[in-house]
Structure formats: C-alpha cells, structure tokens
Design a protein around this motif. Structure first.
Motif, mmCIF file in Angstrom:
data_model
loop_
_atom_site.group_PDB
_atom_site.id
_atom_site.type_symbol
_atom_site.label_atom_id
_atom_site.label_comp_id
_atom_site.label_asym_id
_atom_site.label_seq_id
_atom_site.Cartn_x
_atom_site.Cartn_y
_atom_site.Cartn_z
ATOM 1 N N TYR A 4 42.781 74.269 115.116
ATOM 2 C CA TYR A 4 41.370 73.957 114.859
ATOM 3 C C TYR A 4 40.909 74.790 113.665
ATOM 4 N N MET A 5 40.472 74.119 112.604
ATOM 5 C CA MET A 5 40.195 74.810 111.350
ATOM 6 C C MET A 5 38.820 74.455 110.793
ATOM 7 N N LEU A 6 38.187 75.423 110.182
ATOM 8 C CA LEU A 6 36.932 75.222 109.469
ATOM 9 C C LEU A 6 37.164 75.442 107.980
ATOM 10 N N TYR A 7 36.571 74.553 107.174
ATOM 11 C CA TYR A 7 36.637 74.670 105.717
ATOM 12 C C TYR A 7 35.223 74.747 105.163
ATOM 13 N N ALA A 8 35.008 75.695 104.273
ATOM 14 C CA ALA A 8 33.691 75.871 103.662
ATOM 15 C C ALA A 8 33.409 74.771 102.650
ATOM 16 N N PRO A 9 32.142 74.485 102.401
ATOM 17 C CA PRO A 9 31.794 73.568 101.312
ATOM 18 C C PRO A 9 32.432 74.021 99.996
ATOM 19 N N ARG A 10 32.789 73.047 99.193
ATOM 20 C CA ARG A 10 33.380 73.239 97.867
ATOM 21 C C ARG A 10 34.879 73.531 97.905
ATOM 22 N N VAL A 11 35.453 73.773 99.089
ATOM 23 C CA VAL A 11 36.912 73.844 99.170
ATOM 24 C C VAL A 11 37.443 72.421 99.042
ATOM 25 N N ARG A 12 38.347 72.209 98.091
ATOM 26 C CA ARG A 12 38.904 70.884 97.859
ATOM 27 C C ARG A 12 40.413 70.895 98.048
ATOM 28 N N TRP A 13 40.929 69.760 98.398
ATOM 29 C CA TRP A 13 42.365 69.552 98.548
ATOM 30 C C TRP A 13 42.881 68.996 97.226
ATOM 31 N N TYR A 50 25.485 71.542 115.498
ATOM 32 C CA TYR A 50 25.127 71.569 114.087
ATOM 33 C C TYR A 50 24.704 70.184 113.620
ATOM 34 N N PRO A 51 23.748 70.090 112.717
ATOM 35 C CA PRO A 51 23.306 68.785 112.216
ATOM 36 C C PRO A 51 24.463 68.015 111.573
ATOM 37 N N ALA A 52 24.439 66.697 111.723
ATOM 38 C CA ALA A 52 25.511 65.858 111.202
ATOM 39 C C ALA A 52 25.672 66.007 109.696
ATOM 40 N N GLU A 53 24.584 66.254 108.986
ATOM 41 C CA GLU A 53 24.685 66.384 107.542
ATOM 42 C C GLU A 53 25.295 67.717 107.120
ATOM 43 N N ARG A 54 25.474 68.620 108.084
ATOM 44 C CA ARG A 54 26.019 69.939 107.757
ATOM 45 C C ARG A 54 27.521 70.046 108.033
ATOM 46 N N VAL A 55 28.026 69.267 109.000
ATOM 47 C CA VAL A 55 29.427 69.377 109.435
ATOM 48 C C VAL A 55 30.054 68.000 109.547
ATOM 49 N N HIS A 56 31.289 67.891 109.099
ATOM 50 C CA HIS A 56 32.069 66.663 109.249
ATOM 51 C C HIS A 56 33.409 67.010 109.901
ATOM 52 N N ARG A 106 33.659 71.417 106.971
ATOM 53 C CA ARG A 106 34.570 70.464 107.597
ATOM 54 C C ARG A 106 35.394 71.149 108.674
ATOM 55 N N VAL A 107 35.516 70.492 109.810
ATOM 56 C CA VAL A 107 36.395 70.954 110.862
ATOM 57 C C VAL A 107 37.544 69.967 110.948
ATOM 58 N N VAL A 108 38.768 70.477 110.879
ATOM 59 C CA VAL A 108 39.976 69.659 110.939
ATOM 60 C C VAL A 108 40.763 70.070 112.176
ATOM 61 N N LEU A 109 41.083 69.085 113.026
ATOM 62 C CA LEU A 109 41.841 69.319 114.239
ATOM 63 C C LEU A 109 43.194 68.637 114.109
ATOM 64 N N VAL A 110 44.260 69.290 114.563
ATOM 65 C CA VAL A 110 45.584 68.674 114.672
ATOM 66 C C VAL A 110 45.988 68.807 116.137
ATOM 67 N N VAL A 111 45.971 67.674 116.862
ATOM 68 C CA VAL A 111 46.051 67.727 118.324
ATOM 69 C C VAL A 111 46.883 66.578 118.897
ATOM 70 N N SER A 112 47.473 66.836 120.042
ATOM 71 C CA SER A 112 48.182 65.810 120.811
ATOM 72 C C SER A 112 47.185 65.079 121.705
ATOM 73 N N PRO A 113 47.296 63.741 121.801
ATOM 74 C CA PRO A 113 46.315 63.010 122.612
ATOM 75 C C PRO A 113 46.510 63.102 124.111
ATOM 76 N N THR A 114 47.685 63.535 124.589
ATOM 77 C CA THR A 114 47.901 63.598 126.039
ATOM 78 C C THR A 114 48.042 65.014 126.573
ATOM 79 N N CYS A 115 48.129 65.999 125.694
ATOM 80 C CA CYS A 115 48.195 67.390 126.144
ATOM 81 C C CYS A 115 46.793 67.878 126.487
#
Length: 249
Positions: A182-191, A94-100, A67-76
C-alpha cells in the motif's frame, strides 16, 4: 520482496505462514461519503495484459493529487483487509479531488483470477478509484525489481539473530513479486514515460499479515526496511500513514 506461496488458502512470508484464509477482523462500517457508490458494488476492471502503459497513464493523469496505489490478491483476506483499511482510513476520509486510488489485483493464490478480482472491486467502490487486473504479476515484479530491489540486503542486516522471523528469512525460497503493498505518492511525482519501473513511493506499508488468531495484530514494514517489521492495528497504521503524509483530512 521475497515471498513463498504455500497453497490456495495461505500466503507465506519467507517461509513463515500468516493466515490468508479466514479474516479475523470485524468488517468496517460502510462509510456513505461523497464519491462512494453503493457499498460492495462491483466496479469496472481493466486488464493490464502485462503492460505498464495503462497504469502509468492513470498514475500520471492524476499527478495533481495524492495517489494511493495498492498491489493486492483478490482472495487473500490479508490483502482484502488492507484494501478495506485504505477505503476506511484514506478514501472515506479525504475529499475525492484530493486523493485518487489505483487498485492492482494480481494472482498470488490458487483462487486468484480475473473473476475473483472483479468480485473484489467493491472493496473500494468510488468515483476516484480505478481497478486493474494484472494477470502476469507485472506490476508486482516491477516494484520488486524497482523501488524494493534492495530489500533482501536491507532486511538481512536489519533482522537481529534473535528475531522470530530470522530463521524463516534465512530459509526463504524463490523470489516472488511484491503484493499486500500500500503506497502513497505525493502530487507532482510522475512515472517516467520511458520506464517500466514505477517511481519510489512517498510513503508505504508492506503488510505481512496477522499471526496468532482472532484479534492478533498485523505485522508490517512502514517506510523503511532498515528495522524489523512492527506490529499493530492495520487500520490505525493506514490512518497514521495518511495523516502524517497527506495531512489532516
């Protein structure tokens, strides 16, 4: 992360201005890869309303993927540059089934609002991406108080007295939420379902912007706060982070 907002056209890093008004980087070539919608097409936008539950649920629902998680401003433009780097160097490769992707748009500049966030959703227009609008900056604050809570102390120690950011750091102002992150999380990491604080990312880039005009490199931290920020091409940095963390596409 401690930031100052210096006005509607600029984002300041601890008092040092990095341009956030006019992008100096050429637009990336659209990639017509599987899972992509028409380039620039607006995507559905989910308002978070200050709650972590929706984002947490999305995160955990894709725990079998990177998983890639972005925290971003829409106008910057510096944030939009980062989002485009994610699109070209991660989502398109990367294939869609590999990354969200979970893209969290937060208001940091005067022009940031839900309409601006909706207009920016086309930056990552993919079936394997979901866009959120965080009107109260709750996600940015959660990262600031959670995974990046010790940033001040670590940067204070890591920045040498001679570094060009040192004086600005010492004059920094009030706290700001995390953004341009901009962050990447490995499979099986849960919140944790009981926690408002997100888990620590597997890999990350904290972009500080470009300083010096057209063709200038980006300044950013990658994976550590125990050294001064590095400078380089943000697209190449995003590609390197993905390949070294996820593996080859």
């Amino acid at each position: 992360m401690r930031w100052n907002v210096l006005g509607p056209a600029y984002a300041g890093l601890i008092g040092l201005v990095f341009a956030c008004a006019t992008s100096q980087r050429a637009e990336p070539t659209p990639v017509n890869s599987p899972g992509a919608f028409a380039a620039g097409s607006r995507q559905p936008l989910t308002a978070l309303g200050g709650s972590m539950s929706t984002l947490r649920g999305e995160f955990n629902a894709h725990a079998d993927q990177w998983r890639v998680v972005l925290v971003v401003s829409p106008t910057c433009n510096e944030c939009v540059l980062g989002a485009r780097a994610v699109e070209r160097e991660i989502m398109a490769r990367y294939p869609a089934e590999r990354v969200h992707a979970s893209v969290v748009w937060i208001p940091m500049l005067a022009g940031d609002n839900e309409a601006a966030a909706r207009a920016s959703t086309g930056t990552i227009a993919r079936e394997n991406a979901r866009h959120f609008y965080d009107s109260v900056q709750a996600v940015g604050w959660a990262y600031d108080r959670g995974p990046f809570a010790d940033m001040d102390e670590r940067v204070e120690t890591a920045l040498p007295a001679s570094h060009r950011l040192r004086e600005a750091w010492e004059k920094r102002g009030e706290h700001r939420p995390q953004w341009d992150l901009y962050m990447l999380y490995a499979p099986r990491v849960r919140w944790d379902e009981q926690s408002e604080s997100p888990p620590a990312p597997t890999a990350w880039i904290r972009h500080l912007g470009r300083h010096g005009g057209e063709g200038a490199p980006s300044s950013y931290w990658r994976d550590t706060l125990d050294a001064p920020p590095v400078e380089g091409d943000l697209y190449l940095a995003m590609r390197a982070m993905a390949e070294e963390t996820i593996g080859p596409p």
